[in-house]
Scaffold this motif. Structure first.
Motif, PDB file in Angstrom:
ATOM      1  N   CYS A  29       0.828  -1.213   0.000  1.00  0.00           N
ATOM      2  CA  CYS A  29       0.000   0.000   0.000  1.00  0.00           C
ATOM      3  C   CYS A  29       0.862   1.262   0.000  1.00  0.00           C
ATOM      4  N   GLU A  30       1.910   1.263   0.800  1.00  0.00           N
ATOM      5  CA  GLU A  30       2.796   2.430   0.832  1.00  0.00           C
ATOM      6  C   GLU A  30       3.463   2.656  -0.525  1.00  0.00           C
ATOM      7  N   LYS A  31       3.846   1.557  -1.194  1.00  0.00           N
ATOM      8  CA  LYS A  31       4.465   1.680  -2.511  1.00  0.00           C
ATOM      9  C   LYS A  31       3.479   2.217  -3.537  1.00  0.00           C
ATOM     10  N   VAL A  32       2.246   1.696  -3.510  1.00  0.00           N
ATOM     11  CA  VAL A  32       1.230   2.159  -4.454  1.00  0.00           C
ATOM     12  C   VAL A  32       0.889   3.621  -4.197  1.00  0.00           C
ATOM     13  N   LEU A  33       0.912   4.035  -2.936  1.00  0.00           N
ATOM     14  CA  LEU A  33       0.682   5.444  -2.628  1.00  0.00           C
ATOM     15  C   LEU A  33       1.727   6.339  -3.280  1.00  0.00           C
ATOM     16  N   LYS A  34       2.964   5.885  -3.286  1.00  0.00           N
ATOM     17  CA  LYS A  34       4.033   6.665  -3.930  1.00  0.00           C
ATOM     18  C   LYS A  34       3.858   6.702  -5.449  1.00  0.00           C
ATOM     19  N   LEU A  35       3.281   5.631  -6.007  1.00  0.00           N
ATOM     20  CA  LEU A  35       3.052   5.599  -7.463  1.00  0.00           C
ATOM     21  C   LEU A  35       1.899   6.507  -7.874  1.00  0.00           C
ATOM     22  N   LEU A  47      -8.169  -5.196   9.663  1.00  0.00           N
ATOM     23  CA  LEU A  47      -8.594  -3.877  10.144  1.00  0.00           C
ATOM     24  C   LEU A  47      -7.409  -2.985  10.475  1.00  0.00           C
ATOM     25  N   ASP A  48      -6.255  -3.595  10.731  1.00  0.00           N
ATOM     26  CA  ASP A  48      -5.071  -2.785  11.045  1.00  0.00           C
ATOM     27  C   ASP A  48      -4.658  -1.915   9.863  1.00  0.00           C
ATOM     28  N   ILE A  49      -4.957  -2.376   8.645  1.00  0.00           N
ATOM     29  CA  ILE A  49      -4.561  -1.621   7.460  1.00  0.00           C
ATOM     30  C   ILE A  49      -5.286  -0.286   7.405  1.00  0.00           C
ATOM     31  N   ALA A  50      -6.489  -0.225   7.989  1.00  0.00           N
ATOM     32  CA  ALA A  50      -7.245   1.029   7.971  1.00  0.00           C
ATOM     33  C   ALA A  50      -6.511   2.136   8.715  1.00  0.00           C
ATOM     34  N   ALA A  51      -5.579   1.752   9.597  1.00  0.00           N
ATOM     35  CA  ALA A  51      -4.813   2.762  10.335  1.00  0.00           C
ATOM     36  C   ALA A  51      -3.883   3.549   9.434  1.00  0.00           C
ATOM     37  N   LEU A  52      -3.663   3.095   8.197  1.00  0.00           N
ATOM     38  CA  LEU A  52      -2.844   3.862   7.259  1.00  0.00           C
ATOM     39  C   LEU A  52      -3.399   5.264   7.034  1.00  0.00           C
TER      40      LEU A  52
END
Length: 842
Positions: free
Chosen positions: A686-692, A703-708
């Motif tokens: 997810c962090e990589k796709v955000l940079k793209l 549910l932990d991913i929602a903390a992003l």
């Protein structure tokens, strides 16, 4: 007359050519099955079910490593495609192109296997297409100079789309040289000089969709791909089947290629939208066009007949030519009808005006004059039995055109009279004039007797008759006299076909200068059919015309397949991704609608980019260059891949090749491994796709991913509620925010045979884990920033919309004032809600 030396030189050339052909045939090596040559040294190439399309692939080496050149030809279609592009080590683009064109007769170069490049390409294609015919040929046949000479010799400049840069694409030209040689060796086909349409395909003007995503996103399935012609299916299971309202084969082919590779040309998309909008506004014209198009025959085989020459001359080929000439004459009459309809309708859309101008070309009338002079199509509208169809071809050439043909017809008519008299006499003698016995005709058996009875198994046939076959309600048989007449009739029909073929060949030669106009007609008819089909779908459903901009905004969007099945029960959902808030994380229980929503967003984007109206109230979308998906996977035993390995392979392609013009949909990423590893991998991807900066939707149970969302303003959280009676008004509705509801997955577990104590223990552990997640401190300042950024974009979007609609004085419009007030109230309410939640936590 040849001189002695020239005759000997010609003989030497023929011997050299035959040796060259023999060497080429022996050089072909099949990589995924037995050798192409049998023990006697003969070529034993077997045609795959879908191997009418041949593709030759040449891979670059040295400084050109990573470049791929292809030449592609459908043996039933009169054109060759050339393309050269840079591909990944997984050959993603090449595999997609092979699937789009269904090119399952593949030829690659063999070379130094130790270098590994050819071996890697061969293994990749064998793994991806295990049922395809994959062959290799020596690299010496990939001669770009020879390919360039052949291109300039065969290409018809008027209808071809080959740029000057294509002459410098050595890989594609080398593949072309092998393709033409291969077609000649395996199909015994040559092309006439300056007759072939050669098109240069681009990979930058279409949206690339990985072929694995075609089925996972329900775009097309094996049943759709296997149909050379469209048929209405009772159950619409894919996007392709929902949109398919075409009535011609070429219209279906254009629709399929457009759906699998949507356009990125905004002008082309908007031109299609204008045409569809105009056709929807003129329903009578649209219906007349579809009815007229349904009577047209496909021109691709007609053109192929005109531009190809064969080394053999058989009765079957002569019959096929006569049949195609009749179809050409019939289709030219259809073109006249379509031209009249479009001209009288005074179309305003550019694309329909352009197609109308193509159909006004005076060369159509010139071809018609050539045909009318020698072809008689008066029998086309008669009976449709087998004898009438044969008579249509036997009498296709007018009387008094060829003396030999007229004499053969007299003999043919005499035999027909004799066999009818013999039939009547034998029926009267052996069956006493029984009306249930009649003389019939079929292409396979010729003239024979048919006895219609409900007692077919027990009825007695006199021993005078032969070849008795009993079916459920009929008995067929024959006599020696009728069989003798059939033999004579077959010989006479062959003479008629061969005599007619001479006239047909003369007409083809006379039409050669006008052949390019048939290419224009083929394109025009397929485009009109394609647009009428999309207009039919758009008119049958509640759709809107999408616009294009930087935001992915859809109001009240519906899943196209579900909407077609039952539009009243289909749940509508909004979609909102912007450049500032481009990542949506969707959480919620099983069977709530997460995967369906992801497929809906991808399908709506594809529909918009082919020019179709989409099932929604309002839509504004970006133009996507690539669409990536990572949907559910199972183990791939044939490829020796686990489910986790398969999904990581898909994820690797996304993080390597996605960009800001890509749409990415991820469903339950890293679900096939441990929870800790799954969360970590999902988080990192997810962090990589955000940079793209790709437009992304992620559906997850983690549910932990929602903390992003606490660490990036580009992320929005969404959720679906569980399907209970309490939430009946919100079933399958996408709601803003992270899912914080109960653990309803256990309802599915309780339906199984798992012991109650195991389920109770699992529930207690899940409740404890959920409490630990909910104890995570919320970043209220980040939430305030996100809502302000989001509302800033909404204000700007609304201002641009009202400015385009009402001009500079849009601020004085009541509709604009009310909308801005509503947005301001929503912003104030959301900020107040965050403040109250923060105070409660303190």
């Amino acid at each position: 007359m040849y001189s002695n030396k020239s005759f000997q030189r010609r003989q030497r050339q023929q011997v050299a050519e035959s040796r060259s052909e023999e060497k080429f045939s022996r050089s072909l090596v099949r990589l995924n099955a037995q050798s192409l040559l049998d023990s006697s040294g003969n070529n034993t190439t077997t045609k795959n079910v879908n191997s009418d399309v041949v593709i030759v692939v040449m891979e670059g080496r040295g400084s050109c490593e990573g470049h791929i050149g292809i030449a592609l030809h459908d043996t039933c279609f009169p054109e060759i495609h050339l393309c050269e592009f840079v591909d990944s080590r997984e050959y993603t683009t090449l595999k997609t192109m092979i699937n789009v064109h269904e090119a399952f007769d593949i030829v690659i170069q063999n070379g130094n296997e130790e270098r590994g490049s050819t071996k890697l390409l061969g293994e990749a294609l064998m793994t991806a297409f295990p049922e395809a015919s994959l062959q290799s040929i020596s690299s010496k046949y990939f001669n770009s100079e020879r390919g360039e000479r052949q291109l300039q010799s065969l290409m018809n400049a008027e209808v071809s789309t080959v740029s000057e840069g294509c002459l410098r694409r050595t890989l594609a030209l080398g593949a072309l040289a092998v393709l033409l040689k291969y077609i000649h060796e395996t199909r015994c086909v040559f092309f006439r000089v300056k007759s072939l349409r050669i098109k240069e395909m681009g990979v930058n003007d279409t949206c690339m969709i990985d072929f694995v995503s075609w089925e996972s996103l329900e775009i097309v399935d094996a049943d759709d791909a296997s149909k050379a012609r469209k048929f209405q299916m009772k159950q619409k299971r894919t996007l392709m089947s929902v949109l398919n309202h075409t009535v011609t084969t070429n219209g279906y082919r254009l629709l399929r290629s457009s759906v699998l590779q949507p356009s990125t040309d905004v002008y082309l998309i908007q031109s299609r939208q204008e045409a569809i909008e105009e056709l929807i506004g003129k329903p009578q014209l649209k219906d007349k066009l579809r009815r007229t198009l349904s009577r047209a025959h496909e021109l691709d085989r007609v053109i192929a007949m005109c531009i190809q020459t064969s080394t053999s001359w058989t009765v079957r080929e002569s019959e096929a030519k006569i049949n195609q000439i009749i179809k050409l004459m019939h289709t030219l009459k259809v073109i006249q009808g379509i031209r009249t309809l479009l001209h009288s309708a005074k179309m305003k859309s550019n694309i329909l005006i352009e197609k109308t101008e193509f159909l006004k070309d005076p060369r159509f009338d010139q071809i018609m004059n050539i045909l009318v002079e020698k072809v008689d199509d008066s029998l086309l509208d008669g009976k449709k039995n087998s004898l009438h169809l044969q008579n249509t071809k036997c009498y296709a050439i007018r009387h008094f055109v060829a003396v030999q043909l007229d004499l053969a017809r007299q003999t043919y008519e005499e035999i027909i009279r004799n066999v009818e008299e013999t039939g009547a006499r034998e029926i009267a003698e052996y069956f006493h004039g029984n009306s249930s016995v009649r003389l019939s005709f079929s292409q396979s058996r010729g003239f024979h007797y048919t006895f219609v009875t409900r007692q077919a198994e027990s009825v007695t046939i006199p021993r005078y008759f032969l070849d008795v076959f009993r079916n459920r309600t009929t008995v067929t048989f024959n006599s020696r006299k009728v069989i003798a007449y059939n033999d004579r009739l077959e010989q006479v029909v062959a003479e008629m076909f061969l005599a007619s073929d001479v006239i047909v060949c003369d007409m083809i030669e006379e039409m050669q200068p006008m052949i390019p106009v048939l290419y224009y007609a083929m394109d025009a008819l397929s485009s009109i059919d394609f647009l009428c089909g999309l207009a039919t779908y758009s008119d049958l459903r509640d759709t809107c015309k999408p616009t294009f901009g930087p935001s992915f905004s859809i109001s009240q969007g519906r899943h196209p397949i579900l909407d077609w099945d039952d539009s009243e029960k289909t749940i509508t959902n909004d979609t909102c991704l912007t450049r500032d808030r481009r990542f949506g994380i969707i959480t919620g229980p099983n069977m709530a609608g997460k995967s369906t929503y992801l497929k809906q967003t991808a399908q709506l984007a594809i529909m918009a980019q082919i020019g179709c109206f989409i099932p929604a109230n309002y839509a504004s979308l970006p133009i996507f260059n690539r669409i990536f998906s990572r949907m559910g996977h199972n183990d791939e035993l044939i490829r020796n891949k686990s489910a986790f390995a398969s999904e990581m392979s898909d994820a690797a392609a996304i993080v390597q090749y996605a960009d800001k013009n890509s749409l990415v949909v991820l469903d339950e990423l890293a679900r096939s491994t441990s929870t800790e590893e799954g969360i970590a991998i999902t988080y990192a991807i997810c962090e990589k796709v955000l940079k793209l900066q790709s437009y992304t939707f992620l559906a997850t149970h983690f549910l932990d991913i929602a903390a992003l969302a606490n660490y990036s303003n580009a992320i929005d959280n969404y959720h679906f509620l569980p399907q209970t009676d309490e939430n009946s008004t919100k079933k399958h509705k996408l709601l803003r925010g992270q899912y914080r509801g109960p653990l309803y997955g256990f309802e599915l577990v309780e339906l199984s045979t798992i012991p109650d104590e195991v389920i109770e223990h699992a529930q207690s552990l899940a409740t404890e884990l959920r409490a630990n997640v909910e104890d995570t401190e919320r970043d209220y300042d980040s939430e305030r920033r996100r809502i302000k950024v989001y509302m800033n974009h909404r204000f700007r979007e609304c201002a641009e919309y009202f400015m385009d609609t009402h001009g500079e004085k849009w601020k004085e419009e009541k509709e604009a004032i009310d909308k801005m007030k509503a947005l301001r109230k929503y912003l104030v309410d959301e900020l107040a809600k965050i403040d109250s939640q923060e105070q409660m936590c303190q």
